[in-house]
Scaffold this motif. Structure first.
Motif, mmCIF file in Angstrom:
data_model
loop_
_atom_site.group_PDB
_atom_site.id
_atom_site.type_symbol
_atom_site.label_atom_id
_atom_site.label_comp_id
_atom_site.label_asym_id
_atom_site.label_seq_id
_atom_site.Cartn_x
_atom_site.Cartn_y
_atom_site.Cartn_z
ATOM 1 N N TYR A 1 0.804 -1.222 0.000
ATOM 2 C CA TYR A 1 0.000 0.000 0.000
ATOM 3 C C TYR A 1 0.842 1.279 0.000
ATOM 4 O O TYR A 1 0.302 2.372 0.147
ATOM 5 C CB TYR A 1 -0.961 0.004 1.190
ATOM 6 N N PRO B 1 -4.796 0.465 3.972
ATOM 7 C CA PRO B 1 -5.562 -0.251 2.949
ATOM 8 C C PRO B 1 -6.970 0.308 2.848
ATOM 9 O O PRO B 1 -7.457 0.958 3.772
ATOM 10 C CB PRO B 1 -5.577 -1.698 3.455
ATOM 11 N N PRO B 2 -7.640 0.068 1.728
ATOM 12 C CA PRO B 2 -9.009 0.574 1.589
ATOM 13 C C PRO B 2 -9.926 -0.007 2.658
ATOM 14 O O PRO B 2 -9.752 -1.139 3.083
ATOM 15 C CB PRO B 2 -9.436 0.119 0.193
ATOM 16 N N ARG B 3 -10.888 0.783 3.048
ATOM 17 C CA ARG B 3 -11.834 0.379 4.092
ATOM 18 C C ARG B 3 -12.741 -0.730 3.562
ATOM 19 O O ARG B 3 -13.182 -0.699 2.415
ATOM 20 C CB ARG B 3 -12.671 1.585 4.490
ATOM 21 N N ARG B 4 -13.003 -1.714 4.418
ATOM 22 C CA ARG B 4 -13.905 -2.807 4.059
ATOM 23 C C ARG B 4 -15.075 -2.814 5.025
ATOM 24 O O ARG B 4 -14.908 -2.651 6.229
ATOM 25 C CB ARG B 4 -13.199 -4.159 4.157
ATOM 26 N N ASN C 1 0.346 3.780 2.795
ATOM 27 C CA ASN C 1 -1.028 4.240 2.996
ATOM 28 C C ASN C 1 -1.833 3.121 3.642
ATOM 29 O O ASN C 1 -1.498 1.942 3.502
ATOM 30 C CB ASN C 1 -1.687 4.616 1.661
#
Length: 125
Positions: free
Chosen positions: A71, A76-79, A74
């Protein structure tokens, strides 16, 4: 880098392993944890491995490596996660009061107490 602390295990070892990854001395959590454990174990006194042993701390080092390499520092994208099943094993008492307690890893994350007035139930027969 030189650290001289009393035990240098657990949380301190976790931070040291993360530092080894951040400074690019090691690329993976496995390499970092192994190196730290080998350096920390005093083989003249015991053969017992003295590295980071708590599973959650090992996972954290792995997560740290992922944030760095996959990442690019950054998050990681929200799940969004959903509950697929909710099983009630037993109901005690008259069944008009409902208590729900959800415990994850010995920590209460949700506690609900619903009683008959809130549920819209009456005791008329």
């Amino acid at each position: 880098m030189f650290l001289e602390l009393t035990s240098l295990l657990g949380r301190t070892g976790t931070v040291v392993c993360a530092f080894l990854i951040a400074s690019e001395l090691f690329l993976t959590a496995k390499e970092s944890l192994y190196y730290f454990g080998e350096r920390q174990t005093d083989k003249t006194n015991s053969t017992e491995f003295q590295g980071v042993e708590i599973p959650s701390q090992n996972r954290y080092v792995g997560y740290f490596a992922q944030v760095k390499h996959i990442y690019n520092w950054n998050l990681p994208p929200r799940r969004i996660l959903f509950t697929k099943a909710f099983i009630i094993y037993s109901i005690h008492g008259d069944g008009y009061d409902l208590k729900v307690k959800i415990v994850i890893e010995k920590k209460v994350v949700l506690f609900l107490y619903l009683f008959k007035k809130l549920l819209g139930l009456t005791t008329k027969k």
